[in-house]
Design an enzyme around this catalytic site. Structure first.
Site, PDB file in Angstrom:
ATOM      1  N   LYS A 136       0.858  -1.048  -0.140  1.00 50.81           N
ATOM      2  CA  LYS A 136      -0.015   0.072   0.011  1.00 50.81           C
ATOM      3  C   LYS A 136       1.041   1.384   0.069  1.00 50.81           C
ATOM      4  O   LYS A 136       0.699   2.024  -0.665  1.00 50.81           O
ATOM      5  CB  LYS A 136      -0.950   0.040   1.138  1.00 50.81           C
ATOM      6  CG  LYS A 136      -2.208  -1.123   1.028  1.00 50.81           C
ATOM      7  CD  LYS A 136      -2.749  -1.258   2.468  1.00 50.81           C
ATOM      8  CE  LYS A 136      -3.975  -2.688   2.363  1.00 50.81           C
ATOM      9  NZ  LYS A 136      -4.258  -2.880   3.414  1.00 50.81           N
TER      10      LYS A 136
ATOM     11  N   GLN B 185      -5.520  -2.510   9.872  1.00 46.67           N
ATOM     12  CA  GLN B 185      -5.036  -3.707   9.178  1.00 46.67           C
ATOM     13  C   GLN B 185      -5.390  -4.923   9.995  1.00 46.67           C
ATOM     14  O   GLN B 185      -5.056  -5.001  11.131  1.00 46.67           O
ATOM     15  CB  GLN B 185      -3.662  -3.504   8.836  1.00 46.67           C
ATOM     16  CG  GLN B 185      -3.067  -4.622   8.136  1.00 46.67           C
ATOM     17  CD  GLN B 185      -3.499  -4.363   6.499  1.00 46.67           C
ATOM     18  OE1 GLN B 185      -3.253  -3.492   6.079  1.00 46.67           O
ATOM     19  NE2 GLN B 185      -3.649  -5.714   6.044  1.00 46.67           N
TER      20      GLN B 185
ATOM     21  N   ASP C 208     -12.125   1.749   3.599  1.00 46.42           N
ATOM     22  CA  ASP C 208     -12.376  -0.074   3.346  1.00 46.42           C
ATOM     23  C   ASP C 208     -13.998  -0.407   3.439  1.00 46.42           C
ATOM     24  O   ASP C 208     -14.145  -1.468   3.140  1.00 46.42           O
ATOM     25  CB  ASP C 208     -11.704  -0.877   4.789  1.00 46.42           C
ATOM     26  CG  ASP C 208     -10.253  -1.356   4.312  1.00 46.42           C
ATOM     27  OD1 ASP C 208     -10.125  -1.385   2.978  1.00 46.42           O
ATOM     28  OD2 ASP C 208      -9.461  -1.766   5.311  1.00 46.42           O
TER      29      ASP C 208
END
Ligand code: NAD
Length: 284
Positions: free
Chosen positions: A52, A96, A119
Site C-alpha cells: 500500500k 489492518q 475500507d
C-alpha cells in the site's frame, strides 16, 4: 478464444488516472492521505502494508503507517482513531486485519469516521451498501468490478454466481452484481448443496472462498467469465494458487483471471480509488 483478465495491466492503466486525480487535488492544496493502523507485526499484514505504501508513493499520495505493539490496549488504539478522525489532513483510515487476540475488531472498526472508512467496513457504510447506495465499496469487490470494466465485460442481464459470502469479499461482490443489473445472483457458500449445478447456470462466476483449486470445469458453463479472488499461499509446493483450477477451467471460459496477477493488484488500486474519492469529497 479465452481472454486473460490481467490485473497488473488493468491496474497500471487505472493507476495513471488516479495519479492525475491526485495531481488535480494537489493543485487545489489537498494531498490525499491514508492512515494505516497496524497492531502487532503479523508478517502478511506487514507485506500488504508495504504494498500500500509503495502504491501511494507511485501516485503521489501519502500513506502513514501507524504502529502499535501487539499488547497495546483497546483504549490506546481507540484514542488514536479519534485523533485521526479529527485530523483534517487525513482522508482515509484503515485498521489492518487481523488484530491480536483481546482486541474487539468490530468496536474499533466502528470508531472510524464513516466518511474516512475507505475500507467500507463500518456498520454505517455496510448499511449503505445493503441499501444499494455505497459510500465506499470494499476494495476487493470494487477491484473485481474494475477488472471486468477494463475488459468491457458487462454483467447486466446475465446470470451470476458468487462463491463465498464474507462481509469483506463475497457479500459486497454479490451486492455490486445486483446493483449493476445481473439478471440473478446466486450466492454459494459452505452449506450449499449442488454448487456445481448452480454455478453451471451462470455466465459470470466470481470465486472467493479460500479453498485451493476447488473449482474445476464441472462447475463452469462453456463460455462463462470466471474471476478468481482466492489467494492460497503455500498451498502447492510453496506456490500461491487461487480457488479455481486454472489450467482445467481456462480453456472452456471466454475470460478468466489468473492467480497471482488477477484480482490482487486491483485490490490495492481500489483502496486508493476510495481514498482519492474521500479526498475529493472533503475538498468540496
Ligand atoms: P472467509 O473465510 O471470510 O470466507 C470464505 C467464504 O467461502 C465463506 O462465506 C464460506 O461460506 C465460503 N466457503 C468456504 N468453503 C466453501 C465451499 N466448499 N463451497 C462454497 N463456499 C465455501 O474468506 P474471505 O476473507 O472472504 O476471503 C476469501 C478468499 O479471498 C481467500 O482466499 C482470501 O485470501 C482471498 N482474498 C483475496 C483478496 C485479493 O485481493 N485478491 C482480498 C481479500 C481476500
Amino acid at each position: 478464444m479465452t481472454i486473460v483478465l490481467d490485473g497488473r495491466k488493468a491496474r497500471d492503466a487505472y493507476r495513471t488516472k488516479l495519479a492525475l486525480r491526485v495531481k488535480a487535488l494537489a493543485d487545489q492544496g489537498t494531498l490525499p492521505r491514508l492512515a494505516i493502523i497496524q497492531v502487532g507485526d503479523n508478517r502478511e499484514s506487514s507485506i500488504y502494508i508495504e504494498q500500500k505504501k509503495r502504491f501511494a508513493a507511485s501516485i503521489g499520495a501519502a500513506a502513514d503507517h501507524v504502529r502499535f505493539a501487539a499488547d497495546a490496549s483497546q483504549d490506546t488504539i481507540a484514542a488514536k482513531i479519534g485523533e485521526l478522525n479529527r485530523t483534517p489532513e487525513v482522508h482515509g483510515i484503515i485498521l489492518q486485519l487481523p488484530l491480536p487476540e483481546g482486541l474487539d475488531r468490530l468496536v474499533l472498526m466502528n470508531l472510524i469516521d464513516p466518511n474516512k472508512d475507505v475500507d467500507g467496513l463500518t456498520d454505517e457504510n455496510q448499511k449503505l451498501l445493503d441499501r444499494g447506495e455505497p459510500r465506499f465499496v470494499p476494495a476487493t469487490a470494487k477491484g473485481v468490478m474494475l477488472l471486468l470494466d477494463f475488459y468491457g465485460i458487462d454483467v447486466k442481464g446475465k446470470p451470476a454466481a458468487v462463491f463465498g459470502r464474507s462481509r469483506l469479499v463475497g457479500y459486497p461482490i454479490a451486492q455490486l452484481l445486483h446493483i449493476r443489473g445481473a439478471s440473478s445472483v446466486s450466492v454459494i457458500h459452505s452449506k450449499t448443496e449442488d454448487a456445481a449445478l448452480i454455478s453451471r447456470a451462470a455466465d459470470i462466476v466470481i470465486v472467493a472462498m479460500g479453498k485451493p483449486e476447488l473449482v474445476d470445469r464441472s462447475y463452469i458453463k462453456d463460455g462463462a467469465v470466471v474471476v478468481d479472488v482466492g489467494i492460497n499461499s503455500a498451498a502447492k509446493n510453496g506456490k500461491v494458487v487461487g480457488d479455481v483450477r486454472y489450467a482445467d477451467v481456462a480453456p472452456i471460459t471466454s475470460a478468466i483471471s489468473p492467480v497471482p496477477g488477477g484480482v490482487g493488484p486491483m485490490t490495492v488500486l481500489s483502496l486508493f480509488d476510495n481514498l482519492i474519492l474521500s479526498a475529493e469529497r472533503f475538498s468540496r
